[in-house]
Enzyme design. Structure first.
Site, PDB file in Angstrom:
ATOM      1  N   LYS A 138       0.811  -1.211   0.000  1.00 45.25           N
ATOM      2  CA  LYS A 138       0.000   0.000   0.000  1.00 45.25           C
ATOM      3  C   LYS A 138       0.851   1.271   0.000  1.00 45.25           C
ATOM      4  CE  LYS A 138      -4.114  -2.222   1.658  1.00 45.25           C
ATOM      5  NZ  LYS A 138      -3.595  -3.584   1.929  1.00 45.25           N
TER       6      LYS A 138
HETATM    7  C1  LIG Z   1      -4.283  -4.636   1.480  1.00 42.68           C
HETATM    8  C2  LIG Z   1      -3.512  -5.868   1.348  1.00 42.68           C
HETATM    9  C3  LIG Z   1      -3.936  -6.886   0.494  1.00 42.68           C
HETATM   10  C4  LIG Z   1      -5.234  -6.797  -0.290  1.00 42.68           C
HETATM   11  O1  LIG Z   1      -5.205  -5.768  -1.221  1.00 42.68           O
HETATM   12  P1  LIG Z   1      -6.554  -5.219  -1.867  1.00 42.68           P
HETATM   13  O2  LIG Z   1      -6.173  -4.063  -2.683  1.00 42.68           O
HETATM   14  O3  LIG Z   1      -7.432  -4.856  -0.705  1.00 42.68           O
HETATM   15  O4  LIG Z   1      -7.113  -6.312  -2.657  1.00 42.68           O
HETATM   16  C5  LIG Z   1      -3.132  -7.998   0.371  1.00 42.68           C
HETATM   17  N1  LIG Z   1      -1.988  -8.119   1.072  1.00 42.68           N
HETATM   18  C6  LIG Z   1      -1.552  -7.170   1.908  1.00 42.68           C
HETATM   19  C7  LIG Z   1      -0.295  -7.378   2.657  1.00 42.68           C
HETATM   20  C8  LIG Z   1      -2.295  -6.017   2.071  1.00 42.68           C
HETATM   21  O5  LIG Z   1      -1.857  -5.058   2.888  1.00 42.68           O
END
Ligand SMILES: *Cc1c(COP(=O)(O)O)cnc(C)c1O
Length: 467
Positions: free
Chosen positions: A112
Site C-alpha cells: 500500500k
Molecule cells: C491490502 C492488502 C492486500 C489486499 O489488497 P486489496 O487491494 O485490498 O485487494 C493484500 N496483502 C496485503 C499485505 C495487504 O496489505
C-alpha cells in the site's frame, strides 16, 4: 480526462477533484470515462527506464492538467525516494517460470505504500496550490492505515484519522506502525468492531454530507481512484522486464478489497498483454465464490493469518461491475442496493461471463497458507508473508503448462507477520534496520465504540481548532 461515478448519479470530476473527494456523492466510485491506451511501441519504450520515469509515462494520460510535467515528475520522485530498494518494485524468480513482484520496500513494508506515498505527495501539492486543508479518514484491516499515516504524517494541510479493529485482529507490527508516530496530525482510533464495520462507518461519514463538508472529509482507502492508478504502474514495469509487450505474462494477486487486482485489469485495458489475471483469496473467499457461482453473498469474516484480506465487502469490485454492466450506473446502483438490503446480489449471466473472461480465481485455507510458506522456504530459501503465500498457493493450483511467466504479487514483508511466518517455517523474520526500535517506541491511540456519532465527535473535537 473526466471521471464518472459507477452509480451514474454524481457530477463528473477532474482527476484532482476525484482524488481529493474519494467516494462519489451517489455512493459510487470514480473511474475514468474511457481507458487510455498505450501503443505497443510506447509499452516497449518502458524497458530499461527508472521506475519513476515509467510511472510518469503510464500515469500521465490519467491526470489531465492537474500537475505540470516537471511538477508531476518531482511528485513521483519524492514519493519513492524513501523506498529501501533502488528498483522500487523488483521481481525475483522463485521457480522455472514463476516470479514474485516485491511490493514491500516502502516505509511500512506493504504494497500500500506504493500508492499511498504517491497520494501523500499529490495531496500536498494540490492542497497547497488551492490553499485548503482536509481531514483524511481511513478504515484499515492493518496495512492501509499505517501506509496512510506514513504518507501524511507531519503534513500541514492534513489531519489523518485511521480506524482499525481493536483487539488482536491487526498484528502488533501493524498496530505499532499506526500508534507510534509522534506527529500531532496523526490520530489512531481503535474501534470496537471488525474491519467491515470500520469500513461501514467510513461510508456512513461520507454519506453524511453536513459532516463531510464541515471537516472537509477526504478518503484515501482503496476506493480512491489515485491509489488504483499508482498500482497500475508495477504491472507494466514487471511485465516489461519479462518481455512484454512481445510476450504475455500472467499475474496472481492476493486480494481482499479488489483494489490491487483491479489495477491489473486497468493495465490490460491500457494495452498490456496480460494473459491471465488470477484472484487469490484466503478463507474469506467471497470473490472466489462470486466467480464460481455468480452470486455475491456476504458471510461473516473469519479472522485469518492473512488479516489484510479478511474482508467480505470488496469495495473495488464495484468498478469491475461497472464495466461488465456496460457502464450502466443504474444497474450497478441496483446491485449495491440489493447488497445493502439483503446482504447479497446475483450477477446477470452476461455480466458473469464477462467477469470470467477477465478474471480467474482460487482460494487458500489457513493450513494451505502455512504449507505454502514452508514449501517455498524449503525449495528456495525465500521467506514470504502469509498474504503472498495465498497468492503462491493459488498460482500453483492454476498453473497450466506453457511458457507464459506467472508473476505473483508479494504484498507485504514477512517481518510484518512474524508469528504466522515462524509457525509455518520455523524462521522468525526480522524487521529491517530502519525499524528495529519499533517495539520500544511509546504508543498513542484512542479507543472508541463502533458508533457513528461517537466517532464523528472525536473527529470534530480534534479538528475544531482549524475551523
Ligand atoms: C491490502 C492488502 C492486500 C489486499 O489488497 P486489496 O487491494 O485490498 O485487494 C493484500 N496483502 C496485503 C499485505 C495487504 O496489505
Amino acid at each position: 480526462m473526466k471521471y464518472v461515478s459507477t452509480r451514474g448519479a454524481a457530477p463528473e470530476l477532474s482527476f484532482e477533484e476525484a482524488m481529493l473527494t474519494g467516494l462519489a456523492r451517489d455512493g459510487g466510485l470514480y473511474v475514468p470515462e474511457t481507458w487510455p491506451e498505450l501503443s505497443k511501441a510506447e509499452i516497449a519504450g518502458l524497458a530499461g527506464l527508472r521506475y519513476e520515469d515509467a510511472a510518469f509515462r503510464i500515469m500521465k494520460p490519467f491526470i489531465g492538467d492537474t500537475f505540470g510535467d516537471d511538477e508531476f515528475q518531482d511528485i513521483i520522485d519524492r514519493a519513492y525516494a524513501g523506498f529501501g530498494h533502488e528498483a522500487k518494485c523488483p521481481i525475483t524468480q522463485i521457480g522455472e517460470n514463476d516470479f514474485l513482484l516485491e511490493l514491500f520496500h516502502g516505509p511500512t513494508l506493504a504494497f500500500k505504500d506504493v500508492a499511498m506515498q504517491l497520494i501523500g505527495q499529490m495531496f500536498e501539492a494540490a492542497l497547497k496550490r488551492r490553499g485548503e486543508r482536509v481531514t483524511i479518514v481511513g478504515a484499515t484491516s492493518g496495512d492501509t492505515g499505517s501506509a496512510a499515516i506514513e504518507a501524511f504524517r507531519g503534513l500541514d494541510a492534513v489531519d489523518v484519522f485511521i480506524m482499525f479493529p481493536d483487539g488482536n485482529r491487526v498484528s502488533e507490527v501493524q498496530r505499532r506502525q499506526m500508534t507510534t508516530p509522534v506527529e500531532e496530525n496523526v490520530h489512531a482510533l481503535a474501534v470496537d468492531g471488525d474491519f467491515d464495520e470500520c469500513q461501514a462507518r467510513l461510508k456512513d461519514m461520507f454519506n453524511d454530507f453536513a459532516f463531510r463538508d464541515t471537516v472537509k472529509l477526504a478518503g484515501v482507502n482503496s476506493i480512491n481512484w489515485a491509489r488504483v492508478l499508482a498500482q497500475v504502474v508495477y504491472y507494466f514495469t514487471s511485465a516489461v522486464s519479462l518481455g512484454a509487450p512481445h510476450r504475455k505474462v500472467s499475474f496472481t494477486v492476493p486480494t481482499g478489497n479488489f483494489g490491487d487486482i483491479f489495477a491489473g485489469y486497468v493495465a490490460r485495458r491500457m494495452g498490456l498483454p496480460v494473459d491471465r489475471l488470477i484472484i487469490a483469496t484466503n478463507q474469506n473467499n467471497i470473490l472466489h465464490r462470486t466467480l464460481e457461482t455468480g452470486s455475491y453473498t456476504k458471510a461473516g469474516v473469519t479472522p485469518s493469518i492473512s488479516p489484510s484480506m479478511d474482508i467480505q465487502v470488496s469495495s473495488n469490485f464495484e468498478r469491475a461491475l461497472f464495466d461488465v454492466y456496460d457502464r450502466e450506473g443504474d444497474a450497478v446502483a441496483q446491485l449495491m442496493d440489493e447488497l445493502q438490503g439483503q446482504g447479497a446480489f446475483t450477477l446477470s449471466q452476461g455480466a458473469l461471463q464477462r467477469l470470467r473472461m477477465e478474471f480467474d480465481s482460487g482460494d487458500c485455507s489457513e493450513d494451505e497458507t502455512s504449507a505454502a510458506i514452508a514449501t517455498l522456504y524449503r525449495m528456495t530459501g525465500e521467506v514470504v508473508c502469509p498474504h503472498t503465500a495465498v497468492g503462491i498457493k493459488v498460482a500453483a493450483d492454476k498453473r497450466i503448462s506453457g511458457r507464459v511467466p506467472m508473476i505473483t504479487l508479494a504484498t507485504a514483508h514477512p517481518a510484518k507477520f512474524p508469528d504466522a511466518v515462524e509457525a509455518a517455517c520455523g524462521l522468525r523474520p526480522g524487521l529491517p534496520a530502519r525499524m528495529a526500535d519499533l517495539f520500544e517506541r511509546p504508543e498513542r491511540l484512542t479507543h472508541v465504540v463502533n458508533d457513528l456519532v461517537a466517532i464523528k465527535d472525536i473527529i470534530l473535537q480534534r479538528t475544531a481548532h482549524e475551523r
